[in-house]
Motif scaffolding. Structure first.
Motif, PDB file in Angstrom:
ATOM      1  N   ARG A   1       0.840  -1.209   0.000  1.00 50.96           N
ATOM      2  CA  ARG A   1       0.000   0.000   0.000  1.00 50.96           C
ATOM      3  C   ARG A   1       0.870   1.252   0.000  1.00 50.96           C
ATOM      4  NH1 ARG A   1      -3.497  -3.441   2.726  1.00 50.96           N
ATOM      5  NH2 ARG A   1      -5.653  -3.243   2.015  1.00 50.96           N
ATOM      6  N   LEU A   2       1.903   1.221   0.833  1.00 48.45           N
ATOM      7  CA  LEU A   2       2.779   2.392   0.936  1.00 48.45           C
ATOM      8  C   LEU A   2       3.575   2.596  -0.349  1.00 48.45           C
ATOM      9  CD1 LEU A   2       4.181   1.857   4.556  1.00 48.45           C
ATOM     10  CD2 LEU A   2       2.481   3.535   3.834  1.00 48.45           C
ATOM     11  N   ALA A   3       3.770   1.531  -1.124  1.00 51.46           N
ATOM     12  CA  ALA A   3       4.646   1.599  -2.294  1.00 51.46           C
ATOM     13  C   ALA A   3       3.956   2.169  -3.532  1.00 51.46           C
ATOM     14  CB  ALA A   3       5.203   0.211  -2.602  1.00 51.46           C
ATOM     15  N   ILE A   4       2.630   2.231  -3.523  1.00 55.24           N
ATOM     16  CA  ILE A   4       1.912   2.596  -4.754  1.00 55.24           C
ATOM     17  C   ILE A   4       2.366   3.926  -5.371  1.00 55.24           C
ATOM     18  CG2 ILE A   4      -0.352   3.106  -5.768  1.00 55.24           C
ATOM     19  CD1 ILE A   4      -1.552   1.032  -3.882  1.00 55.24           C
ATOM     20  N   PRO A   5       2.483   5.023  -4.603  1.00 57.59           N
ATOM     21  CA  PRO A   5       2.890   6.282  -5.241  1.00 57.59           C
ATOM     22  C   PRO A   5       4.243   6.192  -5.956  1.00 57.59           C
ATOM     23  CG  PRO A   5       2.075   6.687  -3.025  1.00 57.59           C
ATOM     24  CD  PRO A   5       2.193   5.203  -3.175  1.00 57.59           C
ATOM     25  N   ALA A   6       5.234   5.596  -5.298  1.00 58.13           N
ATOM     26  CA  ALA A   6       6.550   5.468  -5.918  1.00 58.13           C
ATOM     27  C   ALA A   6       6.490   4.486  -7.082  1.00 58.13           C
ATOM     28  CB  ALA A   6       7.574   5.000  -4.890  1.00 58.13           C
ATOM     29  N   TRP A   7       5.637   3.488  -6.945  1.00 54.83           N
ATOM     30  CA  TRP A   7       5.539   2.474  -7.983  1.00 54.83           C
ATOM     31  C   TRP A   7       4.938   3.054  -9.257  1.00 54.83           C
ATOM     32  CZ3 TRP A   7       2.174  -0.631 -10.898  1.00 54.83           C
ATOM     33  CH2 TRP A   7       2.717  -1.830 -11.356  1.00 54.83           C
ATOM     34  N   SER A   8       4.039   4.032  -9.124  1.00 54.02           N
ATOM     35  CA  SER A   8       3.416   4.632 -10.310  1.00 54.02           C
ATOM     36  C   SER A   8       4.473   5.338 -11.158  1.00 54.02           C
ATOM     37  CB  SER A   8       2.313   5.607  -9.903  1.00 54.02           C
ATOM     38  OG  SER A   8       2.873   6.788  -9.381  1.00 54.02           O
ATOM     39  N   ASN A   9       5.543   5.768 -10.502  1.00 58.43           N
ATOM     40  CA  ASN A   9       6.672   6.357 -11.199  1.00 58.43           C
ATOM     41  C   ASN A   9       7.349   5.332 -12.106  1.00 58.43           C
ATOM     42  OD1 ASN A   9       7.979   8.711 -11.519  1.00 58.43           O
ATOM     43  ND2 ASN A   9       9.147   8.623  -9.621  1.00 58.43           N
ATOM     44  N   GLU A  10       7.597   4.171 -11.533  1.00 59.95           N
ATOM     45  CA  GLU A  10       8.232   3.078 -12.271  1.00 59.95           C
ATOM     46  C   GLU A  10       7.344   2.651 -13.439  1.00 59.95           C
ATOM     47  OE1 GLU A  10      11.034   1.873 -12.358  1.00 59.95           O
ATOM     48  OE2 GLU A  10      10.863  -0.105 -13.283  1.00 59.95           O
ATOM     49  N   PHE A  11       6.048   2.619 -13.174  1.00 61.40           N
ATOM     50  CA  PHE A  11       5.090   2.265 -14.205  1.00 61.40           C
ATOM     51  C   PHE A  11       5.219   3.207 -15.410  1.00 61.40           C
ATOM     52  CE2 PHE A  11       1.099   3.874 -15.905  1.00 61.40           C
ATOM     53  CZ  PHE A  11       0.610   2.755 -16.550  1.00 61.40           C
ATOM     54  N   SER A  12       5.194   4.516 -15.156  1.00 57.50           N
ATOM     55  CA  SER A  12       5.278   5.487 -16.248  1.00 57.50           C
ATOM     56  C   SER A  12       6.599   5.365 -16.989  1.00 57.50           C
ATOM     57  CB  SER A  12       5.165   6.913 -15.707  1.00 57.50           C
ATOM     58  OG  SER A  12       3.973   7.066 -14.993  1.00 57.50           O
ATOM     59  N   SER A  13       7.629   5.001 -16.263  1.00 57.66           N
ATOM     60  CA  SER A  13       8.951   4.905 -16.869  1.00 57.66           C
ATOM     61  C   SER A  13       9.071   3.684 -17.778  1.00 57.66           C
ATOM     62  CB  SER A  13       9.996   4.874 -15.752  1.00 57.66           C
ATOM     63  OG  SER A  13      11.247   4.593 -16.283  1.00 57.66           O
ATOM     64  N   VAL A  14       8.645   2.508 -17.278  1.00 59.34           N
ATOM     65  CA  VAL A  14       8.876   1.294 -18.076  1.00 59.34           C
ATOM     66  C   VAL A  14       7.926   1.168 -19.255  1.00 59.34           C
ATOM     67  CG1 VAL A  14       9.964  -0.046 -16.257  1.00 59.34           C
ATOM     68  CG2 VAL A  14       7.490  -0.230 -16.607  1.00 59.34           C
ATOM     69  N   ILE A  15       6.746   1.768 -19.157  1.00 58.85           N
ATOM     70  CA  ILE A  15       5.831   1.650 -20.301  1.00 58.85           C
ATOM     71  C   ILE A  15       6.460   2.333 -21.515  1.00 58.85           C
ATOM     72  CG2 ILE A  15       4.422   3.710 -19.873  1.00 58.85           C
ATOM     73  CD1 ILE A  15       2.009   1.777 -20.613  1.00 58.85           C
ATOM     74  N   LYS A  16       7.233   3.382 -21.269  1.00 61.47           N
ATOM     75  CA  LYS A  16       7.928   4.065 -22.371  1.00 61.47           C
ATOM     76  C   LYS A  16       9.181   3.292 -22.804  1.00 61.47           C
ATOM     77  CE  LYS A  16       7.802   7.538 -19.784  1.00 61.47           C
ATOM     78  NZ  LYS A  16       8.167   8.812 -19.131  1.00 61.47           N
ATOM     79  N   ASP A  17       9.776   2.608 -21.845  1.00 60.40           N
ATOM     80  CA  ASP A  17      10.973   1.809 -22.175  1.00 60.40           C
ATOM     81  C   ASP A  17      10.682   0.709 -23.191  1.00 60.40           C
ATOM     82  OD1 ASP A  17      12.436   3.313 -20.489  1.00 60.40           O
ATOM     83  OD2 ASP A  17      12.658   1.811 -18.904  1.00 60.40           O
ATOM     84  N   THR A  18       9.401   0.313 -23.290  1.00 60.26           N
ATOM     85  CA  THR A  18       9.078  -0.775 -24.229  1.00 60.26           C
ATOM     86  C   THR A  18       9.427  -0.383 -25.658  1.00 60.26           C
ATOM     87  OG1 THR A  18       6.808   0.029 -24.451  1.00 60.26           O
ATOM     88  CG2 THR A  18       7.203  -1.700 -22.806  1.00 60.26           C
ATOM     89  N   THR A  19       9.491   0.930 -25.919  1.00 67.65           N
ATOM     90  CA  THR A  19       9.826   1.370 -27.277  1.00 67.65           C
ATOM     91  C   THR A  19      11.260   0.977 -27.653  1.00 67.65           C
ATOM     92  OG1 THR A  19      10.468   3.512 -26.390  1.00 67.65           O
ATOM     93  CG2 THR A  19       8.253   3.335 -27.300  1.00 67.65           C
ATOM     94  N   LEU A  20      12.123   0.841 -26.629  1.00 67.28           N
ATOM     95  CA  LEU A  20      13.523   0.492 -26.895  1.00 67.28           C
ATOM     96  C   LEU A  20      13.656  -0.898 -27.509  1.00 67.28           C
ATOM     97  CD1 LEU A  20      15.119   1.746 -23.561  1.00 67.28           C
ATOM     98  CD2 LEU A  20      15.276   2.841 -25.794  1.00 67.28           C
ATOM     99  N   ALA A  21      12.649  -1.737 -27.258  1.00 64.26           N
ATOM    100  CA  ALA A  21      12.725  -3.132 -27.700  1.00 64.26           C
ATOM    101  C   ALA A  21      12.811  -3.247 -29.214  1.00 64.26           C
ATOM    102  CB  ALA A  21      11.542  -3.923 -27.161  1.00 64.26           C
ATOM    103  N   TYR A  22      12.507  -2.176 -29.938  1.00 72.78           N
ATOM    104  CA  TYR A  22      12.599  -2.264 -31.398  1.00 72.78           C
ATOM    105  C   TYR A  22      14.039  -2.479 -31.845  1.00 72.78           C
ATOM    106  CZ  TYR A  22      14.525   2.120 -33.314  1.00 72.78           C
ATOM    107  OH  TYR A  22      15.346   3.125 -33.709  1.00 72.78           O
ATOM    108  N   ALA A  23      14.965  -2.143 -30.950  1.00 71.30           N
ATOM    109  CA  ALA A  23      16.386  -2.333 -31.269  1.00 71.30           C
ATOM    110  C   ALA A  23      16.736  -3.800 -31.464  1.00 71.30           C
ATOM    111  CB  ALA A  23      17.249  -1.725 -30.162  1.00 71.30           C
ATOM    112  N   VAL A  24      15.989  -4.691 -30.825  1.00 72.70           N
ATOM    113  CA  VAL A  24      16.264  -6.117 -31.027  1.00 72.70           C
ATOM    114  C   VAL A  24      15.183  -6.782 -31.881  1.00 72.70           C
ATOM    115  CG1 VAL A  24      17.690  -6.424 -28.976  1.00 72.70           C
ATOM    116  CG2 VAL A  24      15.205  -6.725 -28.800  1.00 72.70           C
TER     117      VAL A  24
END
Lengths: 250, 252
Positions: free
Chosen positions: B162-185
């Motif tokens: 429960r306490l982790a949700i706010p910080a976790w939403s940060n990670e969420f926003s970050s990795v969803i964009k990281d998926t674009t990098l996968a085009y490199a492989v």
């Protein structure tokens, strides 16, 4: 007599400081033992050694004939038989009063949900909180929280309950409701070891008082004996000072 | 069509109005394909965030409770996956796996590389949350007779998550964009599709990438909205997003 708890030559050291220097005592079934003494003399440490929340360096402990300190003893089984009431309650903050009391019944005693609920509600009624079953700790007063934590200990049907300064974190006007519950418990025959500064409680409820200082038991005896005819000058001094400070309420 | 894209300052630039409409139609036509490719990004995201979540919790628990060897091992894992750039990890997993005769599919390699990377970041979110729980909670749990594992599962994690949700939403926003990098492989995600458009119609590059940007803006918005909903659903007295009475002190 029926000895339910036996503590023998308990030692505990934190770094260079020896907090317990060989503490021994016995608790009879149904007895209320009150441990008093200046702060920092190892009373709480001693209590935590009994259920191994703080493992002692040396010494042995028996609960109803089972050696708690033996490496082969299942400590979780032992702990389930020893109630522990903390100074700052330590209720599980994400659980309702009912779930706080029910958790041990479900996870440790493996009762079915209906039965666990029955027991939990009954214990909450016993501490006068039948109407607060669905309340979260944050919604309860300090006195109510401490009563829930007593119900949590009671629900496990323990052989002894250890109280670690159960009223020290409470506002003065809330101390009474907790002491009332504890007095009723003592009268009902529950075996209790209570670390407390409540002299009124000690005097009226304790079968025996233990005075601890600097990691050793200085003196033990009936309230009558300790309050009226202390054998050791330090006992008299301490009792005088503490009665002046806290009065005898409770 | 191709000849127009090949030469940039082609005569068609003079007929601007015509081109814009034509360009919109072209991008519009490839929109279903573009959105279809976005689905691959979403799948990759789900795989990597779930992997990162599970591994991240284990790493955090080992760091806090593992002691000695396990704690050091968990810290080494966290250090490696947070220390190596995402693109390098992708290449290492994709091309590296074939070196070991594993030859992972692009999607699998990307999910593992980015998932493990995320586990490093997520582990620190969870570690912080676990360590912010008062030690009395664990003591009380053990005093009732719960084992360490039971205490972690029933008391520590429900509070920490429960306490982790706010910080976790940060990670969420970050990795969803990281998926674009996968085009490199070679994962045929939305970015690769945007490149297709660009290669065929160079003048539509901006339009294609603006569309991609919009897609991700919508995704992060939707995702954070969903997380907010989860946070409110899981909110309990004592675990609210906004402190009740404390908030009043800030009102003037």
């Amino acid at each position: 007599m029926n000895i339910i708890l036996k503590v023998e030559d308990l030692h505990k050291r934190y770094g260079r400081e020896e907090v317990l220097k060989g503490v021994s005592f016995e608790v009879q079934k149904g007895e209320t033992k009150v441990i008093i003494g200046p702060s920092g003399t190892g009373k709480s440490t001693m209590l935590r050694c009994i259920n191994q929340l703080t493992p002692p360096d040396k010494g042995r402990i028996w609960l109803d004939g089972v050696e708690v300190t033996h490496p082969k003893t299942n400590i979780n089984t032992v702990r389930a038989q020893i109630g522990f009431v903390f100074q700052d309650f330590n209720l599980f903050t994400h659980l309702t009063a009912l779930d706080n009391v029910r958790l041990g019944l479900l996870k440790v005693k493996k009762l079915v949900k209906e039965r666990a609920t029955e027991v939990a509600v009954e214990e909450l009624r016993r501490v006068g909180l039948a109407d607060k079953t669905e309340a979260y700790p944050a919604e309860l007063s300090g006195g109510q929280q401490q009563r829930v934590s007593i119900a949590r200990a009671l629900a496990m049907d323990p052989k002894v309950i250890l109280f670690d300064e159960p009223t020290s974190a409470l506002d003065p006007e809330l101390i009474g409701e907790v002491l009332t519950v504890m007095i009723d418990l003592a009268k009902s025959g529950m075996t209790m070891v209570v670390v407390s500064h409540e002299m009124g409680f000690a005097r009226s409820v304790a079968d025996e008082i233990i005075f601890m200082e600097h990691g050793v038991i200085v003196e033990q005896g009936s309230p009558q004996q300790l309050f009226s005819h202390p054998q050791h000058p330090r006992t008299g001094e301490f009792l005088h000072k503490i009665t002046e400070l806290y009065g005898e309420t409770g | 069509m191709r000849e127009r894209g090949a030469a940039c300052p082609s005569p068609s630039w003079s007929k601007e109005g015509e081109l814009k409409i034509e360009g919109l139609i072209t991008v519009g036509r490839s929109l279903p394909d573009l959105l279809g490719a976005t689905l691959i990004n979403i799948e990759l995201f789900l795989a990597l965030i779930l992997l990162g979540f599970l591994v991240g919790i284990i790493i955090a628990l080992l760091q806090v409770y593992g002691g000695g060897f396990w704690s050091a091992l968990a810290s080494a894992w966290e250090w490696f996956f947070r220390g190596v750039p995402a693109l390098v990890l992708l290449v290492l997993f994709f091309y590296g796996s074939s070196e070991f005769g594993l030859s992972l599919a692009p999607f699998t390699a990307a999910a593992l590389a980015l998932g493990f990377r995320s586990s490093g970041y997520q582990s620190q979110i969870f570690r912080g949350a676990i360590q912010s729980i008062p030690p009395g909670q664990m003591m009380a749990a053990r005093s009732v007779g719960l084992s360490r594992l039971q205490a972690i599962a029933n008391i520590i994690l429900p509070q920490a998550l429960r306490l982790a949700i706010p910080a976790w939403s940060n990670e969420f926003s970050s990795v969803i964009k990281d998926t674009t990098l996968a085009y490199a492989v070679g994962v045929n995600g939305v970015l690769r599709h945007a490149r297709y458009i660009m290669v065929r119609h160079y003048e539509l590059a901006m339009l294609a990438y603006i569309t991609v940007a919009l897609v991700f803006l919508l995704l992060t918005y939707g995702g954070n909205w969903l997380l907010g909903l989860v946070e409110r659903r899981l909110a309990l007295p004592g675990f609210q997003m906004k402190g009740g009475r404390g908030q009043e002190a800030l009102s003037r």
